[in-house]
Design a protein around this motif. Structure first.
Motif, mmCIF file in Angstrom:
data_model
loop_
_atom_site.group_PDB
_atom_site.id
_atom_site.type_symbol
_atom_site.label_atom_id
_atom_site.label_comp_id
_atom_site.label_asym_id
_atom_site.label_seq_id
_atom_site.Cartn_x
_atom_site.Cartn_y
_atom_site.Cartn_z
ATOM 1 N N LYS A 1 -17.373 -29.764 7.423
ATOM 2 C CA LYS A 1 -17.627 -30.714 6.319
ATOM 3 C C LYS A 1 -16.361 -30.905 5.511
ATOM 4 C CE LYS A 1 -22.611 -29.943 5.688
ATOM 5 N NZ LYS A 1 -22.819 -29.102 6.868
ATOM 6 N N ASN A 2 -16.200 -32.107 4.966
ATOM 7 C CA ASN A 2 -15.044 -32.408 4.115
ATOM 8 C C ASN A 2 -15.392 -32.193 2.647
ATOM 9 O OD1 ASN A 2 -13.310 -33.106 6.222
ATOM 10 N ND2 ASN A 2 -14.030 -35.245 6.219
ATOM 11 N N THR A 3 -14.351 -32.147 1.858
ATOM 12 C CA THR A 3 -14.495 -31.897 0.416
ATOM 13 C C THR A 3 -15.094 -33.113 -0.294
ATOM 14 O OG1 THR A 3 -12.602 -30.410 0.479
ATOM 15 C CG2 THR A 3 -13.234 -31.302 -1.691
ATOM 16 N N HIS A 4 -15.917 -32.824 -1.316
ATOM 17 C CA HIS A 4 -16.388 -33.848 -2.256
ATOM 18 C C HIS A 4 -15.709 -33.596 -3.606
ATOM 19 C CE1 HIS A 4 -20.493 -34.650 -0.067
ATOM 20 N NE2 HIS A 4 -19.480 -34.502 0.790
ATOM 21 N N ILE A 5 -15.793 -34.553 -4.495
ATOM 22 C CA ILE A 5 -15.342 -34.347 -5.882
ATOM 23 C C ILE A 5 -16.400 -34.885 -6.835
ATOM 24 C CG2 ILE A 5 -12.857 -34.425 -5.382
ATOM 25 C CD1 ILE A 5 -12.886 -37.320 -6.413
ATOM 26 N N GLU A 6 -16.435 -34.320 -8.041
ATOM 27 C CA GLU A 6 -17.309 -34.825 -9.105
ATOM 28 C C GLU A 6 -16.431 -35.246 -10.276
ATOM 29 O OE1 GLU A 6 -20.822 -33.380 -12.252
ATOM 30 O OE2 GLU A 6 -20.231 -32.071 -10.584
ATOM 31 N N VAL A 7 -16.602 -36.484 -10.734
ATOM 32 C CA VAL A 7 -15.806 -36.949 -11.872
ATOM 33 C C VAL A 7 -16.480 -36.497 -13.163
ATOM 34 C CG1 VAL A 7 -14.733 -38.913 -10.721
ATOM 35 C CG2 VAL A 7 -16.954 -39.210 -11.793
ATOM 36 N N LEU A 8 -15.661 -36.099 -14.135
ATOM 37 C CA LEU A 8 -16.134 -35.555 -15.407
ATOM 38 C C LEU A 8 -15.440 -36.318 -16.531
ATOM 39 C CD1 LEU A 8 -15.639 -31.848 -14.352
ATOM 40 C CD2 LEU A 8 -17.810 -33.082 -14.337
ATOM 41 N N VAL A 9 -16.219 -36.926 -17.427
ATOM 42 C CA VAL A 9 -15.642 -37.747 -18.483
ATOM 43 C C VAL A 9 -15.168 -36.865 -19.634
ATOM 44 C CG1 VAL A 9 -17.853 -38.158 -19.673
ATOM 45 C CG2 VAL A 9 -15.989 -39.816 -19.906
ATOM 46 N N GLY B 1 -17.177 -24.793 -8.815
ATOM 47 C CA GLY B 1 -16.988 -23.917 -9.953
ATOM 48 C C GLY B 1 -15.527 -23.589 -10.177
ATOM 49 N N TYR B 2 -15.244 -22.925 -11.301
ATOM 50 C CA TYR B 2 -13.865 -22.620 -11.672
ATOM 51 C C TYR B 2 -13.204 -21.652 -10.691
ATOM 52 C CZ TYR B 2 -13.607 -25.046 -16.144
ATOM 53 O OH TYR B 2 -13.521 -26.002 -17.117
ATOM 54 N N TYR B 3 -14.009 -20.837 -10.020
ATOM 55 C CA TYR B 3 -13.438 -19.892 -9.057
ATOM 56 C C TYR B 3 -12.820 -20.648 -7.885
ATOM 57 C CZ TYR B 3 -13.092 -16.198 -5.545
ATOM 58 O OH TYR B 3 -12.617 -15.343 -4.579
ATOM 59 N N LEU B 4 -13.393 -21.796 -7.547
ATOM 60 C CA LEU B 4 -12.923 -22.576 -6.403
ATOM 61 C C LEU B 4 -11.900 -23.641 -6.811
ATOM 62 C CD1 LEU B 4 -16.400 -23.061 -4.737
ATOM 63 C CD2 LEU B 4 -14.589 -21.560 -3.920
ATOM 64 N N HIS B 5 -12.125 -24.283 -7.942
ATOM 65 C CA HIS B 5 -11.199 -25.345 -8.365
ATOM 66 C C HIS B 5 -11.458 -25.704 -9.824
ATOM 67 C CE1 HIS B 5 -10.036 -29.761 -8.678
ATOM 68 N NE2 HIS B 5 -8.903 -29.154 -8.365
ATOM 69 N N LYS B 6 -10.399 -25.649 -10.624
ATOM 70 C CA LYS B 6 -10.519 -26.063 -12.015
ATOM 71 C C LYS B 6 -10.315 -27.584 -12.117
ATOM 72 C CE LYS B 6 -9.013 -21.711 -14.069
ATOM 73 N NZ LYS B 6 -8.047 -21.033 -14.967
ATOM 74 N N PRO B 7 -11.083 -28.229 -12.967
ATOM 75 C CA PRO B 7 -10.959 -29.694 -13.067
ATOM 76 C C PRO B 7 -9.528 -30.135 -13.382
ATOM 77 C CG PRO B 7 -12.896 -28.947 -14.253
ATOM 78 C CD PRO B 7 -12.149 -27.712 -13.867
ATOM 79 N N GLU B 8 -9.116 -31.239 -12.792
ATOM 80 C CA GLU B 8 -7.817 -31.842 -13.048
ATOM 81 C C GLU B 8 -7.998 -33.355 -13.161
ATOM 82 O OE1 GLU B 8 -5.161 -32.248 -9.502
ATOM 83 O OE2 GLU B 8 -6.522 -30.704 -8.666
ATOM 84 N N ARG B 9 -6.914 -34.018 -13.546
ATOM 85 C CA ARG B 9 -7.011 -35.467 -13.740
ATOM 86 C C ARG B 9 -7.425 -36.155 -12.438
ATOM 87 N NH1 ARG B 9 -5.210 -38.418 -18.235
ATOM 88 N NH2 ARG B 9 -5.221 -37.001 -20.018
ATOM 89 N N PHE B 10 -8.407 -37.055 -12.570
ATOM 90 C CA PHE B 10 -8.937 -37.775 -11.411
ATOM 91 C C PHE B 10 -7.847 -38.590 -10.719
ATOM 92 C CE2 PHE B 10 -11.225 -41.836 -10.102
ATOM 93 C CZ PHE B 10 -11.678 -41.323 -8.903
ATOM 94 N N ASP B 11 -7.007 -39.281 -11.513
ATOM 95 C CA ASP B 11 -5.971 -40.097 -10.899
ATOM 96 C C ASP B 11 -4.860 -39.272 -10.289
ATOM 97 O OD1 ASP B 11 -4.907 -39.180 -13.227
ATOM 98 O OD2 ASP B 11 -4.589 -41.143 -14.148
ATOM 99 N N GLY B 12 -4.803 -37.967 -10.625
ATOM 100 C CA GLY B 12 -3.842 -37.083 -9.973
ATOM 101 C C GLY B 12 -4.388 -36.498 -8.693
ATOM 102 N N LEU B 13 -5.693 -36.216 -8.692
ATOM 103 C CA LEU B 13 -6.321 -35.631 -7.504
ATOM 104 C C LEU B 13 -6.478 -36.677 -6.405
ATOM 105 C CD1 LEU B 13 -7.662 -33.108 -6.275
ATOM 106 C CD2 LEU B 13 -9.815 -33.838 -7.328
ATOM 107 N N VAL B 14 -6.820 -37.898 -6.793
ATOM 108 C CA VAL B 14 -6.957 -38.993 -5.826
ATOM 109 C C VAL B 14 -5.820 -39.973 -6.104
ATOM 110 C CG1 VAL B 14 -8.486 -40.783 -4.923
ATOM 111 C CG2 VAL B 14 -9.458 -38.690 -5.874
ATOM 112 N N SER B 15 -4.688 -39.765 -5.408
ATOM 113 C CA SER B 15 -3.472 -40.482 -5.787
ATOM 114 C C SER B 15 -2.808 -41.243 -4.654
ATOM 115 C CB SER B 15 -2.455 -39.497 -6.380
ATOM 116 O OG SER B 15 -2.155 -38.474 -5.439
ATOM 117 N N ILE B 16 -3.212 -41.009 -3.404
ATOM 118 C CA ILE B 16 -2.562 -41.700 -2.295
ATOM 119 C C ILE B 16 -2.985 -43.168 -2.309
ATOM 120 C CG2 ILE B 16 -2.315 -41.821 0.207
ATOM 121 C CD1 ILE B 16 -2.795 -38.839 0.325
ATOM 122 N N ILE B 17 -1.983 -44.057 -2.328
ATOM 123 C CA ILE B 17 -2.246 -45.491 -2.461
ATOM 124 C C ILE B 17 -2.585 -46.102 -1.117
ATOM 125 C CG2 ILE B 17 -1.221 -47.704 -3.132
ATOM 126 C CD1 ILE B 17 0.540 -46.186 -5.059
#
Length: 792
Positions: free
Chosen positions: A571-579, A775-791
């Motif tokens: 399975k591939n990674t998913h992301i959740e956006v957080l405002v 969760g934080y043990y696996l990945h701490k939230p970061e900027r959405f436009d930085g995580l998904v950045s390939i044009i």
């Protein structure tokens, strides 16, 4: 020989003198005739211009009158008539502008003055007189007065074109347009009067010059002057006839008064306005016609003319007609000397504005009252509130402000229709009005909201009166089409005292008290003081309303993203956006600070829309697949489903940015999904048809009914983080996670565990076969436009 020669020379000289005399007399006669005809043409031209003034004045007054009729009726035909009448003053304006050019365009000038309602035979005289004497004394003064009306004629046209927009906005806009029309009318009355006075003065001066010239040329020419005088007399009679005809047929009333105020002359229009015949009217003094309450107005305005403080005055007053009825008129009065300084005359131009006055009063009433109930509206209520606050501070009285909100009014409106809702509002108005004192003030502030100012009423008495209103409303028998309804209301009260804040804070306190009454179960009365702790806390929360709106408008929101990691290799990674929100100093404001207020005050749907828009906009340029991510999860608040267009907005946004709907997963909490079962199911079905997936968030924290899972087409089941966080140390939490996982997988759902914060919890989840962890043990939230950045 010399004598004969001398005689011949003398005779020849006499013949020469006679010839020279005759030639001189002929020349003088020609000059006299030309000069006289020129003066006659000028006087005739001034009469034509006075007739044109009558047309101009009629066009202005009729366009204003039709405009006000249109404002009152909303009939498009009235608007068309208004525009047609406006063409009269507009034609005069255009004609004069063409005449002022260096090169004359005769046909254009002719068409413009014809549009202004002038007789075709008179237009040539108007053009000739203007081009020849536009810089001459007196006539130039009249042209200057005419020119000064241009901005107001243009403004009248602009105001007419604003009428349809004003009718579609608010009563305040309608009142503003009415005031503007009155101002334009008043402004145009001044140049109108000045033009008439100056043009009349020019006519009188020319007449005097004509008389002097006639005497001089009579002495010089004798018989020739007699013939010219006959022709001149005939021409003067024609000119006087035209002038008198213009005076008599003017659209507005005109009267000439002597120094004692006696009416010397009056035209037909004035007789018609006052319903007098000329014989009776000419025997009266003007002040005998004035309403007693307005007599001082006339005397004060006339004194300004007598003191030389003004050349003309314009004022409104009431006059009595012959049958003692009252007519409102607008009078423009000027003073002049007749023959010698000791003989003073006054010219009064009198326009009947009764209809305008009636419409103005009617519009003023409509602007301050509710059309349905007849109660005062919010705008007028605010003014009375200011008076009550001033009275409380100056006289140390205590009043009380009440906000009354009908409970479940929307249900009646939606179920039975607006007519039934209107009937209920009328019954409620009558019920409340019967129980209030004469000094109390009831207003309708909105759809089902009423405002009440209890005059000279302490808080305890106000509570009793409010309870009586609430109790009587509960007993109101409202039935419609055989169906009976129980009506209740929530009432918020706050006192108006000398120590109270401004009007805005008093309104806010009463409004907050009303909302508290609704939140505590409705159909109750809540009293709050402006220094209440609970009110202060609510006010702080309400401040978030403006901060949240400002953050959305100024792009002070931004998105973080957290990975949802697969626990199996296929399975591939998913992301959740957080405002997130930035403060005024760009400090980060956590979601638990502003999202509760957004939920409470129904602003969270705006945040959800902002998130959907920003995610779709970003994914159009930066596809997930290029960033090795399968799905982007977006949280949706249950409050968003209270808005009928939310589903439509979401679908349109996905289509607008042309992104694959399959890359989006919408997370909805278990409680929100069950609370909006029908709407949420419809949302899911439509988005699923496009390819989107869904996750049931915080499962286990709400109703925890697995039966609902069968009704929702959800793909993912997210176990509430409260169980996952402590499962390494709490066997009960671990058992709950295991049970939810097993049943979810049995129902074919993909299990996701939130709040994974340690290695041991992750190991347990892998043993249970949970597919994804977050969760934080696996990945701490970061900027959405930085995580998904390939044009792309």
């Amino acid at each position: 020989m010399l004598s004969v020669l001398g005689t011949k020379i003398k005779k020849k000289s006499n013949r020469y003198r006679l010839k020279l005399t005759v030639s001189l007399l002929a020349l003088l006669g020609a000059i006299a005739i030309g000069f006289t005809l020129l003066i006659i043409q000028i006087q005739s031209g001034t009469s034509v211009y006075l007739a044109a003034l009558s047309n101009w004045s009629h066009g202005v007054s009729e366009s204003v009158r039709q405009a006000k009729k249109y404002v009152n009726s909303g009939d498009p035909r009235e608007l068309q008539l208004t525009r047609e009448k406006y063409q009269i003053p507009l034609g005069h304006l255009r004609g004069r502008l063409i005449l002022e050019r260096d090169k004359l365009d005769y046909q254009s000038a002719y068409r413009s003055f014809l549009q202004g309602g002038n007789h075709p035979d008179d237009i040539a005289k108007m053009i000739w007189l203007f081009r020849l004497f536009q810089n001459a004394p007196y006539f130039n003064d009249a042209i200057t007065a005419w020119r000064s009306s241009d901005p107001w004629v243009i403004r009248l046209g602009d105001t007419i074109e604003k009428l349809p927009i004003a009718l579609q906005t608010s009563p305040s806009e309608v009142e503003a347009v009415q005031i503007e029309l009155d101002e334009i009318t008043n402004r145009l009355a001044q140049p109108q009067s000045q033009f008439q006075v100056k043009m009349s003065l020019a006519s009188r001066v020319i007449t005097s010059l004509l008389s002097i010239a006639s005497v001089i040329f009579f002495l010089l020419l004798g018989g020739i002057a007699t013939l010219l005088l006959k022709k001149l007399t005939a021409t003067i009679r024609v000119s006087e006839y035209k002038f008198r005809s213009t005076f008599e047929n003017a659209a507005v009333g005109i009267a000439q008064l002597d120094a004692n105020g006696r009416i010397i002359e009056a035209n037909n229009a004035l007789c018609s306005i006052l319903k007098y015949n000329y014989t009776v009217l000419s025997q009266l003094r003007y002040n005998q016609l004035i309403h007693p309450d307005d007599s001082n107005i006339f005397n004060e305005e006339r004194s300004l003319l007598d003191k030389g403080e003004s050349e003309r005055v314009t004022f409104k007053q009431r006059l009595h007609t012959i049958d003692k009825s009252v007519v409102w008129v607008q009078t423009t009065m000027s003073r002049f000397e007749w023959g010698n300084p000791s003989e003073v005359r006054y010219i009064c131009i009198i326009e009947d504005v009764s209809e305008q006055h009636r419409l103005s009063n009617e519009l003023s009433y409509q602007a301050r009252h509710d059309n349905l109930t007849g109660l005062i509206n919010r705008r007028a209520f605010d003014g009375y509130l200011s008076e009550s606050l001033h009275k409380a501070r100056s006289e140390n009285f205590v009043h009380c402000l009440c906000f009354i909100d009908l409970d479940q009014f929307k249900v009646i409106n939606d179920t039975l229709g607006h007519f039934a809702g209107d009937q209920l509002l009328l019954q409620v108005t009558q019920l409340f009005s019967r129980q209030l004192r004469k000094s109390d003030l009831l207003a309708r502030l909105g759809g089902d909201e009423f405002g009440l100012i209890l005059d000279c009423c302490d808080p305890e008495q106000a509570i009793k009166m409010a309870e009586n209103l609430r109790d009587s409303l509960s007993q109101l028998p409202f039935s419609w089409d055989g169906r009976a309804f129980n009506i209740g209301c929530s009432i918020g009260i706050t006192p108006i005292m000398a120590t109270s804040g401004d009007e805005a804070s008093i309104l806010q306190a009463a409004d907050s008290a009303c909302h508290m009454a609704k939140e505590q179960g409705r159909n109750r009365v809540i009293m709050t003081y402006q220094d209440d702790v609970e009110l202060a806390a609510r006010r702080i929360q309400m401040e978030w309303i403006e901060r949240i709106r400002r953050a959305i408008d100024t792009d002070k929101l931004y998105l973080d993203a957290q990975k949802i990691v697969p626990l199996s290799a296929n399975k591939n990674t998913h992301i959740e956006v957080l405002v997130r929100m930035l403060g005024d100093n760009n400090e980060v404001i956590p979601p638990n600070a502003f999202l509760p207020a957004a939920e409470r005050f129904n602003l969270v749907h705006l945040i959800d829309r902002w998130v959907i828009h920003k995610v779709c906009e970003h994914l159009q340029r930066h596809p997930l697949k290029l960033n090795n991510i399968d799905v982007c999860h977006i949280n949706i608040s249950g409050k968003s489903f209270d808005h009928e267009d939310f589903t439509h907005y979401t679908i349109n946004t996905i289509k607008q940015y042309n992104i694959p709907a399959s890359c989006l997963c919408f997370e909805i909490t278990e409680t929100a999904a069950v609370s909006n079962l029908t709407v949420v199911c419809e949302f899911m079905e439509k988005l699923k048809a496009m390819g989107s997936s869904f996750a049931l968030d915080d499962f286990g924290a709400g109703l925890s009914s697995f039966a609902y899972l069968k009704q929702f087409p959800v793909k993912y089941l997210k176990i509430d983080g409260a169980f996952v966080r402590n499962m390494a140390n709490d066997d009960t939490d671990k058992a709950m996670v295991n049970a939810i996982s097993n049943i979810g997988k049995t129902l074919g759902k993909v299990i996701v565990a939130e709040f994974v914060e340690d290695k041991q919890a992750l190991a347990y989840l892998e043993e249970m076969g949970v597919e994804f962890a977050q969760g934080y043990y696996l990945h701490k939230p970061e900027r959405f436009d930085g995580l998904v950045s390939i044009i792309k």
